[in-house]
Scaffold this motif. Structure first.
Motif, PDB file in Angstrom:
ATOM      1  N   MET A 252       3.262  56.636   8.732  1.00  0.00           N
ATOM      2  CA  MET A 252       3.878  57.417   7.496  1.00  0.00           C
ATOM      3  C   MET A 252       5.122  58.093   7.902  1.00  0.00           C
ATOM      4  O   MET A 252       6.034  58.277   7.150  1.00  0.00           O
ATOM      5  N   LYS A 253       5.192  58.585   9.085  1.00  0.00           N
ATOM      6  CA  LYS A 253       6.366  59.397   9.529  1.00  0.00           C
ATOM      7  C   LYS A 253       7.441  58.291   9.873  1.00  0.00           C
ATOM      8  O   LYS A 253       8.690  59.071  10.243  1.00  0.00           O
ATOM      9  N   LEU A 254       7.412  57.216  10.124  1.00  0.00           N
ATOM     10  CA  LEU A 254       8.448  56.181  10.456  1.00  0.00           C
ATOM     11  C   LEU A 254       9.161  55.476   9.214  1.00  0.00           C
ATOM     12  O   LEU A 254       9.965  54.823   9.365  1.00  0.00           O
ATOM     13  N   VAL A 255       8.510  55.714   8.227  1.00  0.00           N
ATOM     14  CA  VAL A 255       9.350  55.257   6.876  1.00  0.00           C
ATOM     15  C   VAL A 255      10.273  56.332   6.145  1.00  0.00           C
ATOM     16  O   VAL A 255      10.120  57.635   6.188  1.00  0.00           O
ATOM     17  N   LYS A 256      11.583  55.897   6.084  1.00  0.00           N
ATOM     18  CA  LYS A 256      12.415  56.919   5.528  1.00  0.00           C
ATOM     19  C   LYS A 256      12.186  57.743   4.258  1.00  0.00           C
ATOM     20  O   LYS A 256      11.339  57.286   3.542  1.00  0.00           O
ATOM     21  N   LEU A 257      12.863  58.775   4.014  1.00  0.00           N
ATOM     22  CA  LEU A 257      12.548  59.700   2.839  1.00  0.00           C
ATOM     23  C   LEU A 257      12.697  58.554   1.342  1.00  0.00           C
ATOM     24  O   LEU A 257      13.692  57.766   1.411  1.00  0.00           O
ATOM     25  N   SER A 258      11.743  58.590   0.658  1.00  0.00           N
ATOM     26  CA  SER A 258      11.874  57.865  -0.635  1.00  0.00           C
ATOM     27  C   SER A 258      11.764  56.211  -0.406  1.00  0.00           C
ATOM     28  O   SER A 258      11.931  55.329  -1.245  1.00  0.00           O
ATOM     29  N   GLY A 259      11.151  56.269   0.794  1.00  0.00           N
ATOM     30  CA  GLY A 259      10.614  54.627   1.136  1.00  0.00           C
ATOM     31  C   GLY A 259       9.575  54.294   0.356  1.00  0.00           C
ATOM     32  O   GLY A 259       8.825  54.980  -0.157  1.00  0.00           O
ATOM     33  N   VAL A 260       9.230  52.992   0.544  1.00  0.00           N
ATOM     34  CA  VAL A 260       8.164  52.167  -0.171  1.00  0.00           C
ATOM     35  C   VAL A 260       7.259  51.592   0.917  1.00  0.00           C
ATOM     36  O   VAL A 260       7.588  50.876   1.982  1.00  0.00           O
ATOM     37  N   LEU A 277      -2.395  63.349   2.962  1.00  0.00           N
ATOM     38  CA  LEU A 277      -1.302  63.102   1.693  1.00  0.00           C
ATOM     39  C   LEU A 277      -0.191  63.873   1.571  1.00  0.00           C
ATOM     40  O   LEU A 277       0.846  63.780   0.903  1.00  0.00           O
ATOM     41  N   ASP A 278      -0.092  65.081   2.587  1.00  0.00           N
ATOM     42  CA  ASP A 278       1.374  65.615   2.334  1.00  0.00           C
ATOM     43  C   ASP A 278       2.436  65.018   2.835  1.00  0.00           C
ATOM     44  O   ASP A 278       3.629  65.339   2.679  1.00  0.00           O
ATOM     45  N   ASP A 279       2.169  64.085   3.929  1.00  0.00           N
ATOM     46  CA  ASP A 279       3.116  63.175   4.483  1.00  0.00           C
ATOM     47  C   ASP A 279       3.718  62.286   3.368  1.00  0.00           C
ATOM     48  O   ASP A 279       4.916  61.940   3.424  1.00  0.00           O
ATOM     49  N   ILE A 280       2.799  61.917   2.197  1.00  0.00           N
ATOM     50  CA  ILE A 280       3.429  61.167   1.289  1.00  0.00           C
ATOM     51  C   ILE A 280       4.263  61.920   0.236  1.00  0.00           C
ATOM     52  O   ILE A 280       5.386  61.513  -0.145  1.00  0.00           O
ATOM     53  N   VAL A 281       3.912  63.198   0.033  1.00  0.00           N
ATOM     54  CA  VAL A 281       4.596  64.083  -0.675  1.00  0.00           C
ATOM     55  C   VAL A 281       5.762  64.566  -0.010  1.00  0.00           C
ATOM     56  O   VAL A 281       6.901  64.254  -0.997  1.00  0.00           O
ATOM     57  N   PHE A 282       6.030  64.989   1.043  1.00  0.00           N
ATOM     58  CA  PHE A 282       7.151  65.477   1.798  1.00  0.00           C
ATOM     59  C   PHE A 282       8.111  64.284   1.743  1.00  0.00           C
ATOM     60  O   PHE A 282       9.231  64.414   1.806  1.00  0.00           O
ATOM     61  N   GLY A 283       7.482  63.189   2.160  1.00  0.00           N
ATOM     62  CA  GLY A 283       8.358  61.960   2.262  1.00  0.00           C
ATOM     63  C   GLY A 283       8.742  61.198   1.179  1.00  0.00           C
ATOM     64  O   GLY A 283       9.421  60.423   1.313  1.00  0.00           O
ATOM     65  N   ASP A 284       8.180  61.851  -0.210  1.00  0.00           N
ATOM     66  CA  ASP A 284       8.862  61.262  -1.204  1.00  0.00           C
ATOM     67  C   ASP A 284       8.443  59.726  -1.290  1.00  0.00           C
ATOM     68  O   ASP A 284       9.113  58.930  -1.837  1.00  0.00           O
ATOM     69  N   LEU A 285       7.318  59.299  -0.944  1.00  0.00           N
ATOM     70  CA  LEU A 285       7.066  57.806  -0.589  1.00  0.00           C
ATOM     71  C   LEU A 285       6.432  57.327  -1.994  1.00  0.00           C
ATOM     72  O   LEU A 285       5.617  58.016  -2.618  1.00  0.00           O
TER      73      LEU A 285
END
Length: 347
Positions: A252-260, A277-285
């Protein structure tokens, strides 16, 4: 005809059945090749997370190629002897979803050889709706034709990831779909393709098919390797064809911001129990699910015809139809070099 019918987990029997007769809009095909899928194996062992959707008895086989032997009078675009492959579902063709091209959303649809199954190609002959058949180009072998379904699924996973020219993509899993997706990501312009897995043989095979970097997750630090490859930036897109909850969480933390993150795997447990789920929110994934291979068959066939996709080197073992139970046992035990098992139903 001989057919391998599953009556319960672990109970697959070779039985004689009548060769089907085509009804309106239908054709009967002689099966030449049928690929064995990990989904088949998970249903066979009873380990699939969707066992409540299985109806017995049923016949596996959704990755197949063959020839047309008969068809109904109202079928106008087929000839006897046509070399064909079949879609992964049989639908009504009349509802709003079918008419809009979203046949995978047909409420009356049946998946071929899996859930709520239309009988598949672990048999000498298969009955199919003619509109779900695709003609195999003359220069594409039956072996490669039986690879169209996983290739189409892999391509759909890449397309749904939104991969753009010059981006970096990471693919989890060195099964057929993962390796095929690596090839397809390069064809679609990925600058760097990273693939992860646990078996050196499969990782090396993935590199032959276009992966630029291979990470063995049993010996290498995933985070360190990815950050080294990407100069600390992470990846633009992640395609998960592995189904490992731990691997997914660690990525999860290896995908860039706004990644897919494009998910084309099934998980043994509830994935969300292990996710923050915060990793998804903060990462804008963005997370997208990939089911089937909508509208990808003809594209794959075109690429195979052009010579850009030949996946026959992924075939790691062959079996006769009479040997399907042994093949299922081997899928459990011969994993080091197992990529695609193929049933040679006919010559």
């Amino acid at each position: 005809m001989l057919s391998a019918r599953l009556f319960a987990p672990g109970d697959m029997r070779l039985i004689e059945m009548d060769i089907p007769t085509p009804g309106p809009g239908q054709a009967v095909c002689k099966v030449i090749r049928c690929g064995m899928c990990g989904t088949d194996h998970s249903i066979y062992t009873g380990a699939a997370s969707f066992m409540d959707m299985i109806r017995y008895p049923m016949t596996f086989g959704h990755e197949w190629s063959g020839t047309v032997v008969s068809f109904a009078d109202d079928v106008v675009d087929l000839e006897i002897g046509d070399r064909v492959v079949g879609d992964t579902c049989i639908t009504c063709g009349k509802c709003k979803n079918c008419l809009n091209g979203k046949y995978n959303h047909c409420k009356q649809g049946q998946a071929v050889g899996t859930v709520n199954a239309w009988d598949g190609a672990y048999a000498e002959y298969i009955l199919f709706d003619a509109r779900h058949l695709y003609k195999l180009p003359d220069n594409v072998s039956f072996d490669n034709g039986a690879m169209v379904e996983p290739a189409a699924t892999g391509l759909y996973a890449v397309v749904k990831s939104g991969l753009k020219l010059g981006e970096t993509v990471m693919i989890h899993g060195t099964g057929p779909i993962g390796i095929m997706a690596a090839k397809q990501a390069k064809l679609m312009g990925a600058a760097k393709v990273i693939i992860t897995g646990r078996k050196e043989y499969k990782l090396n095979m993935a590199k032959q098919f276009g992966a630029d970097y291979a990470i063995n997750t049993t010996t290498d630090s995933l985070s360190e390797a990815v950050m080294d490859i990407t100069n600390g930036d992470g990846v633009d897109r992640l395609i998960d064809a592995a189904g490992s909850v731990t691997l997914f969480r660690d990525s999860m933390k290896l995908v860039k911001l706004s990644g897919v993150i494009s998910i084309v795997a099934f998980y043994e447990g509830q994935l969300l129990q292990s996710l923050n789920l915060d990793d998804i929110v903060f990462g804008d994934l963005t997370l997208v699910g990939v089911s089937g291979n909508v509208s990808m068959y003809q594209t794959v066939l075109n690429l195979m015809e052009s010579g850009m996709m030949n996946f026959t080197p992924l075939i790691s073992a062959r079996y006769k139809l009479e040997e399907v139970n042994k093949a299922m046992e081997d899928m459990s035990t011969k994993n080091d070099k197992k990529i695609k098992f193929m049933i040679d139903v006919a010559d």
